[in-house]
Design a protein around this motif. Structure first.
Motif, PDB file in Angstrom:
ATOM      1  N   ASN A  79       1.944 -11.687  -3.009  1.00 17.03           N
ATOM      2  CA  ASN A  79       2.920 -12.923  -2.874  1.00 17.03           C
ATOM      3  C   ASN A  79       3.526 -13.467  -4.098  1.00 17.03           C
ATOM      4  OD1 ASN A  79       0.223 -13.519  -3.456  1.00 17.03           O
ATOM      5  ND2 ASN A  79       0.751 -15.959  -2.979  1.00 17.03           N
ATOM      6  N   GLU A  80       3.307 -12.938  -5.367  1.00 16.96           N
ATOM      7  CA  GLU A  80       3.862 -13.612  -6.448  1.00 16.96           C
ATOM      8  C   GLU A  80       4.955 -12.910  -7.124  1.00 16.96           C
ATOM      9  OE1 GLU A  80       0.282 -13.874  -8.832  1.00 16.96           O
ATOM     10  OE2 GLU A  80      -0.765 -15.225  -7.261  1.00 16.96           O
ATOM     11  N   ARG A  81       5.900 -13.637  -7.761  1.00 17.32           N
ATOM     12  CA  ARG A  81       6.758 -13.137  -8.594  1.00 17.32           C
ATOM     13  C   ARG A  81       6.352 -11.930  -9.439  1.00 17.32           C
ATOM     14  NH1 ARG A  81      11.236 -16.685  -9.103  1.00 17.32           N
ATOM     15  NH2 ARG A  81      12.366 -14.878 -10.170  1.00 17.32           N
ATOM     16  N   GLY A  82       6.829 -10.794  -9.611  1.00 13.23           N
ATOM     17  CA  GLY A  82       6.501  -9.858 -10.425  1.00 13.23           C
ATOM     18  C   GLY A  82       5.709  -8.742  -9.844  1.00 13.23           C
ATOM     19  N   HIS A  83       5.024  -9.005  -8.657  1.00 19.81           N
ATOM     20  CA  HIS A  83       4.358  -7.797  -7.924  1.00 19.81           C
ATOM     21  C   HIS A  83       5.525  -7.132  -7.349  1.00 19.81           C
ATOM     22  CE1 HIS A  83       2.246  -5.819  -4.850  1.00 19.81           C
ATOM     23  NE2 HIS A  83       1.065  -6.309  -5.457  1.00 19.81           N
ATOM     24  N   PRO A  84       5.215  -5.755  -7.656  1.00 16.11           N
ATOM     25  CA  PRO A  84       6.503  -4.883  -7.121  1.00 16.11           C
ATOM     26  C   PRO A  84       6.755  -5.138  -5.591  1.00 16.11           C
ATOM     27  CG  PRO A  84       4.499  -3.573  -7.442  1.00 16.11           C
ATOM     28  CD  PRO A  84       4.274  -5.070  -8.027  1.00 16.11           C
ATOM     29  N   LEU A  85       5.990  -5.404  -4.709  1.00 16.38           N
ATOM     30  CA  LEU A  85       6.373  -5.774  -3.243  1.00 16.38           C
ATOM     31  C   LEU A  85       7.153  -7.008  -3.319  1.00 16.38           C
ATOM     32  CD1 LEU A  85       5.250  -7.883  -0.800  1.00 16.38           C
ATOM     33  CD2 LEU A  85       6.126  -5.549  -0.134  1.00 16.38           C
ATOM     34  N   MET A  86       6.591  -8.008  -3.799  1.00 16.55           N
ATOM     35  CA  MET A  86       7.493  -9.220  -3.756  1.00 16.55           C
ATOM     36  C   MET A  86       8.843  -9.177  -4.475  1.00 16.55           C
ATOM     37  SD  MET A  86       7.552 -12.169  -2.235  1.00 16.55           S
ATOM     38  CE  MET A  86       6.349 -11.780  -1.505  1.00 16.55           C
ATOM     39  N   GLU A  87       8.987  -8.358  -5.753  1.00 23.19           N
ATOM     40  CA  GLU A  87      10.402  -8.165  -6.114  1.00 23.19           C
ATOM     41  C   GLU A  87      11.288  -7.416  -5.127  1.00 23.19           C
ATOM     42  OE1 GLU A  87      11.302  -9.543  -8.857  1.00 23.19           O
ATOM     43  OE2 GLU A  87       9.461 -10.540  -8.955  1.00 23.19           O
ATOM     44  N   ALA A  88      10.721  -6.359  -4.505  1.00 24.37           N
ATOM     45  CA  ALA A  88      11.396  -5.685  -3.293  1.00 24.37           C
ATOM     46  C   ALA A  88      11.789  -6.697  -2.095  1.00 24.37           C
ATOM     47  CB  ALA A  88      10.912  -4.504  -2.857  1.00 24.37           C
ATOM     48  N   VAL A 131       0.742  -1.250  -0.042  1.00 22.14           N
ATOM     49  CA  VAL A 131       0.009   0.100   0.078  1.00 22.14           C
ATOM     50  C   VAL A 131       0.743   1.331  -0.042  1.00 22.14           C
ATOM     51  CG1 VAL A 131      -1.647   1.216   1.697  1.00 22.14           C
ATOM     52  CG2 VAL A 131      -1.756  -1.048   0.910  1.00 22.14           C
ATOM     53  N   ALA A 132       1.999   1.392   0.889  1.00 22.01           N
ATOM     54  CA  ALA A 132       2.737   2.514   0.952  1.00 22.01           C
ATOM     55  C   ALA A 132       3.715   2.663  -0.423  1.00 22.01           C
ATOM     56  CB  ALA A 132       3.941   2.197   1.841  1.00 22.01           C
ATOM     57  N   MET A 133       3.793   1.632  -1.067  1.00 20.78           N
ATOM     58  CA  MET A 133       4.415   1.648  -2.503  1.00 20.78           C
ATOM     59  C   MET A 133       3.281   2.125  -3.627  1.00 20.78           C
ATOM     60  SD  MET A 133       6.547  -1.819  -2.225  1.00 20.78           S
ATOM     61  CE  MET A 133       7.434  -1.852  -3.823  1.00 20.78           C
ATOM     62  N   GLY A 134       2.259   2.131  -3.294  1.00 21.52           N
ATOM     63  CA  GLY A 134       1.303   2.777  -4.227  1.00 21.52           C
ATOM     64  C   GLY A 134       0.724   1.503  -5.201  1.00 21.52           C
ATOM     65  N   ALA A 135       1.040   0.492  -4.575  1.00 24.32           N
ATOM     66  CA  ALA A 135       0.692  -0.714  -5.593  1.00 24.32           C
ATOM     67  C   ALA A 135      -0.635  -1.390  -4.937  1.00 24.32           C
ATOM     68  CB  ALA A 135       1.677  -2.121  -5.556  1.00 24.32           C
ATOM     69  N   ASP A 136      -1.386  -2.024  -5.710  1.00 29.27           N
ATOM     70  CA  ASP A 136      -2.381  -2.959  -5.263  1.00 29.27           C
ATOM     71  C   ASP A 136      -2.144  -4.079  -4.588  1.00 29.27           C
ATOM     72  OD1 ASP A 136      -4.862  -4.575  -4.949  1.00 29.27           O
ATOM     73  OD2 ASP A 136      -5.505  -4.611  -7.175  1.00 29.27           O
TER      74      ASP A 136
END
Lengths: 339, 339
Positions: A156-165, A146-151
């Protein structure tokens, strides 16, 4: 070649079972102080790297934006028992980010302790995702997304900006290349990469000291260590090794269990990181190894005695055996420099 | 020298954990068909010899006097889940002998399954001795003590006529000297003696065939095998290896788990006994080894496939890894005579 026997399980005067494994103790410059067994074999760190996986919580600005407390930060690094305070704290983290437990990608899991299972049953409630031992980590993931502005969907999946971080945080902390053929899926449905124990231990030495980390990351690591030292209950729970050892040691040690016999520790005053893997995946053995290393490296007396030599008891609570360090471990520890 | 790796645990494409151990397959004349690892090292058989410990139930006259049913006899040999039928059956055995659960010397233990824990909690009840996985064995001990004309009090201790008969039954079935320095206390507060795997396997070959047993004992062994084949739920419970395999195999195999990675089996049509000990005490590995041995020795197709290669699943039930036989086990099994 086989790894050495590190821990023996006795019953009466007989050794009933034996646990082999490998151990690496490494300093922040990557120098190995202790190496037992194959420390170059990649092993899945599982939950033992949750503190690294929590770094994006700070680097995304989520911790500041949502005003996360020590208890919440500790829970973000936890493998908790699903006790009432754990569950309430995970819910509060999700609420701070304007979300709820429907966002969690981890599967449902019953609480660890009989008392908490019974409490749920008496309330006619079922164990849910919020009781999963990883729900604090996942609540942290949702906050960071949420803080990154992502849905958060698919976080939990590869490719999602949170999981890549998250993957990048583990990769840069351990310095180990995260190869596709060393990737598996963890029990809470996130990717996990196998890394050698030396890299894992080196990562925790840097986590302990900040050596070689960007200033913001070094600050985040220090904040995580302080939060867990202040709220050791949140990182595991009643009766658990991580909680008991950090209740005794405070800021002197950050320790964390991982599934399948993994344990890690960071010792700021010694500038050292520890990584343990029991070949067969037994938590009971990884705990004895870690307790013995902590006692030696921190020059303790008998503060951790109950964790170094846990009793095996019958259902009537008779003392019928023990877990204890085997000779290969005792000899290696005796050879460690004392400070 | 170390025992070979028998079972591997994978996650993604990586071997995450490894289980070493020893295996003996022996015929009723004591000839070894398969030997892997150190089969001469004494190991505690734990609950894997409950069928031998149930022999005094017949030799005391208790089974006939109290009209014990197949379900009750199977429960006397069980390590059960503490499900409702198990608990009711143990109570009925005690009642048949004019006693109740206050006589049981085993300590309290919660039921194995979440559903049974929740049922107790909703009834505001606490787990008791009757829920102990060994309560059927202990109920059988009480029945046998009463039939012997002994006061059941202290039946779990050395020197009590019931326990001496139980110890003698195990000693004569395995043919192993029960030395004082190889004696420990089991989790249910009875003595347990470490015996070599070859002796344990030989005992189960004789249990399978009656070879070398007194006629009354051979008859008792046959009755126990028939009772468990008729009531496989009673020997373990929902989802458990012993129950699932005997539901599929009926009278073709008697199998029994023991704590700390022990497994035994008796194969009447082959005249063979099997004994397995996983070094580190892991039940999951002993089950894979046993399933692979059963499949090979009974010439099965894929009937036991789910037990030979159990899936590791995430909390979301994704298939993330497997348990599987390692090369040393596969090679040894490939070398077995097929009939």
């Amino acid at each position: 070649m086989s790894n050495p026997i590190l821990v023996e399980v006795t019953r009466g005067g007989v050794v009933e079972s034996r646990h082999r494994g490998a151990v690496a103790v490494v300093d922040a410059d990557g120098r190995t102080l202790l190496s037992l067994g194959d420390v170059d074999l990649p092993v899945f760190p599982r939950s033992a790297v949750k503190a690294f996986q929590a770094l994006p919580l700070f680097e995304s600005g989520a911790a500041a934006r949502f005003g996360l407390t020590d208890a919440q930060i500790a829970l973000a690094c936890s493998s908790h028992n699903g006790e009432q305070r754990h569950v309430e704290t995970a819910r509060a983290m999700l609420a701070a980010a304007g979300r709820d437990e429907g966002c969690l990608a981890c599967g449902p899991q019953p609480p660890e302790r009989e008392a908490d299972k019974a409490r749920l049953a008496r309330m006619q409630a079922r164990p849910g995702r919020i009781h999963n031992n990883c729900s604090g980590k996942h609540a942290g993931f949702v906050c960071a997304a949420v803080a990154m502005g992502a849905d958060p969907a698919g976080y939990n999946e590869r490719g999602h900006p949170l999981m890549e971080a998250v993957i990048d945080a583990v990769a840069t902390m351990t310095g180990a290349p995260l190869a596709e053929d060393l990737c598996g899926t963890d029990g809470c449905s996130i990717p996990t990469f196998a890394v050698p124990l030396t890299h894992l231990a080196h990562g925790f030495a840097r986590f302990a000291t900040g050596t070689g980390l960007a200033p913001e990351r070094a600050k985040a690591a220090a904040r995580i260590r302080a939060a867990v030292a202040a709220e050791p209950f949140m990182v595991a729970g009643t009766g658990r090794f991580c909680t008991r050892s950090m209740e005794l040691l405070g800021t002197r040690a950050f320790v964390k269990t991982g599934a399948e016999g993994v344990f890690t520790a960071a010792l700021p005053e010694r500038g050292l990181g520890i990584a343990v893997k029991i070949d067969d995946g037994a938590a009971r053995a990884s705990e004895v190894v870690t307790a013995d290393l902590l006692a030696a490296l921190l020059g303790l007396g008998d503060e951790l005695a109950a964790l170094q030599r846990p009793a095996i008891v019958s259902r009537n609570k008779e003392h019928v055996g023990d877990l204890r360090a085997a000779s290969a471990l005792t000899a290696a520890i005796a050879g460690l420099p004392t400070s």
